[in-house]
Motif scaffolding. Structure first.
Motif, mmCIF file in Angstrom:
data_model
loop_
_atom_site.group_PDB
_atom_site.id
_atom_site.type_symbol
_atom_site.label_atom_id
_atom_site.label_comp_id
_atom_site.label_asym_id
_atom_site.label_seq_id
_atom_site.Cartn_x
_atom_site.Cartn_y
_atom_site.Cartn_z
ATOM 1 N N TYR A 199 2.714 9.951 -23.238
ATOM 2 C CA TYR A 199 2.248 8.651 -22.774
ATOM 3 C C TYR A 199 1.017 8.820 -21.893
ATOM 4 O O TYR A 199 0.807 9.875 -21.294
ATOM 5 N N THR A 200 0.240 7.761 -21.800
ATOM 6 C CA THR A 200 -0.870 7.679 -20.863
ATOM 7 C C THR A 200 -0.645 6.445 -20.002
ATOM 8 O O THR A 200 -0.382 5.367 -20.521
ATOM 9 N N VAL A 201 -0.729 6.642 -18.683
ATOM 10 C CA VAL A 201 -0.627 5.533 -17.753
ATOM 11 C C VAL A 201 -1.987 5.389 -17.078
ATOM 12 O O VAL A 201 -2.496 6.348 -16.495
ATOM 13 N N SER A 202 -2.589 4.215 -17.195
ATOM 14 C CA SER A 202 -3.863 3.922 -16.545
ATOM 15 C C SER A 202 -3.600 2.960 -15.402
ATOM 16 O O SER A 202 -2.837 2.004 -15.556
ATOM 17 N N ALA A 203 -4.235 3.227 -14.269
ATOM 18 C CA ALA A 203 -4.027 2.384 -13.090
ATOM 19 C C ALA A 203 -5.333 2.291 -12.307
ATOM 20 O O ALA A 203 -6.092 3.253 -12.243
ATOM 21 N N LYS A 204 -5.579 1.127 -11.744
ATOM 22 C CA LYS A 204 -6.771 0.927 -10.920
ATOM 23 C C LYS A 204 -6.330 0.924 -9.462
ATOM 24 O O LYS A 204 -5.657 0.002 -9.008
ATOM 25 N N PHE A 205 -6.691 1.984 -8.738
ATOM 26 C CA PHE A 205 -6.363 2.097 -7.328
ATOM 27 C C PHE A 205 -7.521 1.550 -6.500
ATOM 28 O O PHE A 205 -8.682 1.831 -6.783
ATOM 29 N N ILE A 206 -7.175 0.787 -5.462
ATOM 30 C CA ILE A 206 -8.167 0.263 -4.539
ATOM 31 C C ILE A 206 -7.841 0.802 -3.159
ATOM 32 O O ILE A 206 -6.735 0.580 -2.641
ATOM 33 N N GLU A 207 -8.796 1.528 -2.568
ATOM 34 C CA GLU A 207 -8.573 2.118 -1.250
ATOM 35 C C GLU A 207 -8.557 1.014 -0.190
ATOM 36 O O GLU A 207 -9.404 0.153 -0.174
ATOM 37 N N VAL A 208 -7.542 1.077 0.679
ATOM 38 C CA VAL A 208 -7.443 0.083 1.740
ATOM 39 C C VAL A 208 -7.669 0.694 3.123
ATOM 40 O O VAL A 208 -8.072 -0.005 4.028
ATOM 41 N N SER A 209 -7.409 1.999 3.309
ATOM 42 C CA SER A 209 -7.711 2.665 4.573
ATOM 43 C C SER A 209 -7.416 4.154 4.451
ATOM 44 O O SER A 209 -6.739 4.584 3.545
ATOM 45 N N ALA A 210 -7.930 4.916 5.403
ATOM 46 C CA ALA A 210 -7.716 6.362 5.439
ATOM 47 C C ALA A 210 -6.574 6.664 6.404
ATOM 48 O O ALA A 210 -6.290 5.918 7.325
ATOM 49 N N ILE A 211 -5.898 7.799 6.179
ATOM 50 C CA ILE A 211 -4.836 8.283 7.065
ATOM 51 C C ILE A 211 -5.501 9.200 8.083
ATOM 52 O O ILE A 211 -6.281 10.067 7.730
ATOM 53 N N ASN A 212 -5.183 9.023 9.331
ATOM 54 C CA ASN A 212 -5.765 9.888 10.378
ATOM 55 C C ASN A 212 -4.993 11.165 10.537
ATOM 56 O O ASN A 212 -3.911 11.352 10.335
ATOM 57 N N SER B 215 0.829 -1.204 0.000
ATOM 58 C CA SER B 215 0.000 0.000 0.000
ATOM 59 C C SER B 215 0.867 1.260 0.000
ATOM 60 O O SER B 215 2.041 1.233 0.354
ATOM 61 N N PHE B 216 0.258 2.367 -0.418
ATOM 62 C CA PHE B 216 0.950 3.654 -0.483
ATOM 63 C C PHE B 216 -0.066 4.765 -0.270
ATOM 64 O O PHE B 216 -1.268 4.581 -0.438
ATOM 65 N N VAL B 217 0.429 5.939 0.120
ATOM 66 C CA VAL B 217 -0.425 7.107 0.340
ATOM 67 C C VAL B 217 -0.604 7.823 -1.000
ATOM 68 O O VAL B 217 0.356 8.034 -1.748
ATOM 69 N N PHE B 218 -1.836 8.196 -1.292
ATOM 70 C CA PHE B 218 -2.150 8.972 -2.487
ATOM 71 C C PHE B 218 -3.213 9.988 -2.122
ATOM 72 O O PHE B 218 -4.142 9.677 -1.383
ATOM 73 N N THR B 219 -3.070 11.211 -2.618
ATOM 74 C CA THR B 219 -4.066 12.252 -2.400
ATOM 75 C C THR B 219 -4.762 12.516 -3.730
ATOM 76 O O THR B 219 -4.152 13.084 -4.643
ATOM 77 N N PRO B 220 -6.026 12.092 -3.862
ATOM 78 C CA PRO B 220 -6.766 12.344 -5.100
ATOM 79 C C PRO B 220 -6.970 13.845 -5.325
ATOM 80 O O PRO B 220 -6.868 14.636 -4.382
ATOM 81 N N PRO B 221 -7.285 14.237 -6.553
ATOM 82 C CA PRO B 221 -7.533 15.659 -6.830
ATOM 83 C C PRO B 221 -8.822 16.127 -6.162
ATOM 84 O O PRO B 221 -9.692 15.323 -5.828
ATOM 85 N N PRO B 222 -8.963 17.468 -5.966
ATOM 86 C CA PRO B 222 -10.194 18.019 -5.379
ATOM 87 C C PRO B 222 -11.410 17.578 -6.195
ATOM 88 O O PRO B 222 -11.296 17.407 -7.405
ATOM 89 N N PRO B 223 -12.541 17.392 -5.586
ATOM 90 C CA PRO B 223 -12.882 17.690 -4.193
ATOM 91 C C PRO B 223 -12.604 16.531 -3.242
ATOM 92 O O PRO B 223 -13.020 16.554 -2.098
ATOM 93 N N PHE B 224 -11.882 15.521 -3.672
ATOM 94 C CA PHE B 224 -11.615 14.337 -2.846
ATOM 95 C C PHE B 224 -10.212 14.372 -2.250
ATOM 96 O O PHE B 224 -9.649 13.344 -1.925
ATOM 97 N N ASP B 225 -9.637 15.558 -2.115
ATOM 98 C CA ASP B 225 -8.234 15.719 -1.732
ATOM 99 C C ASP B 225 -7.980 15.454 -0.244
ATOM 100 O O ASP B 225 -7.807 16.344 0.551
ATOM 101 N N LYS B 226 -7.965 14.171 0.079
ATOM 102 C CA LYS B 226 -7.691 13.697 1.426
ATOM 103 C C LYS B 226 -6.694 12.550 1.286
ATOM 104 O O LYS B 226 -6.832 11.709 0.395
ATOM 105 N N GLN B 227 -5.673 12.512 2.144
ATOM 106 C CA GLN B 227 -4.691 11.438 2.062
ATOM 107 C C GLN B 227 -5.346 10.101 2.379
ATOM 108 O O GLN B 227 -5.988 9.949 3.416
#
Length: 68
Positions: free
Chosen positions: A55-68, A25-37
């Protein structure tokens, strides 16, 4: 989807994903309005060569947990 990326950017994104092997797993911050780590895994991705240095890179991210 990461569109309009240079070869250097696309290579860096792909290296990041490949290094985690689809299970670390890794931390990612989606773009607004979902901009939460958030914590994600990425089990599948691909890269498309559009034209010179584009180039275009397509990736399927699956959320595993939120950062507090």
């Amino acid at each position: 989807t990461f569109e309009l990326r240079s070869q250097v950017e696309a290579t860096a994104i792909l290296h990041f994903l490949e290094t985690r092997g689809g299970h670390e797993s890794f931390v990612f911050t989606p773009p607004p309005p979902f901009d939460k780590q958030l914590m994600f895994v990425c089990a599948s991705w691909n890269s498309t060569y559009n034209f010179f240095d584009n180039y275009t890179v397509s990736a399927k991210f699956i959320e595993v947990s939120a950062i507090n």
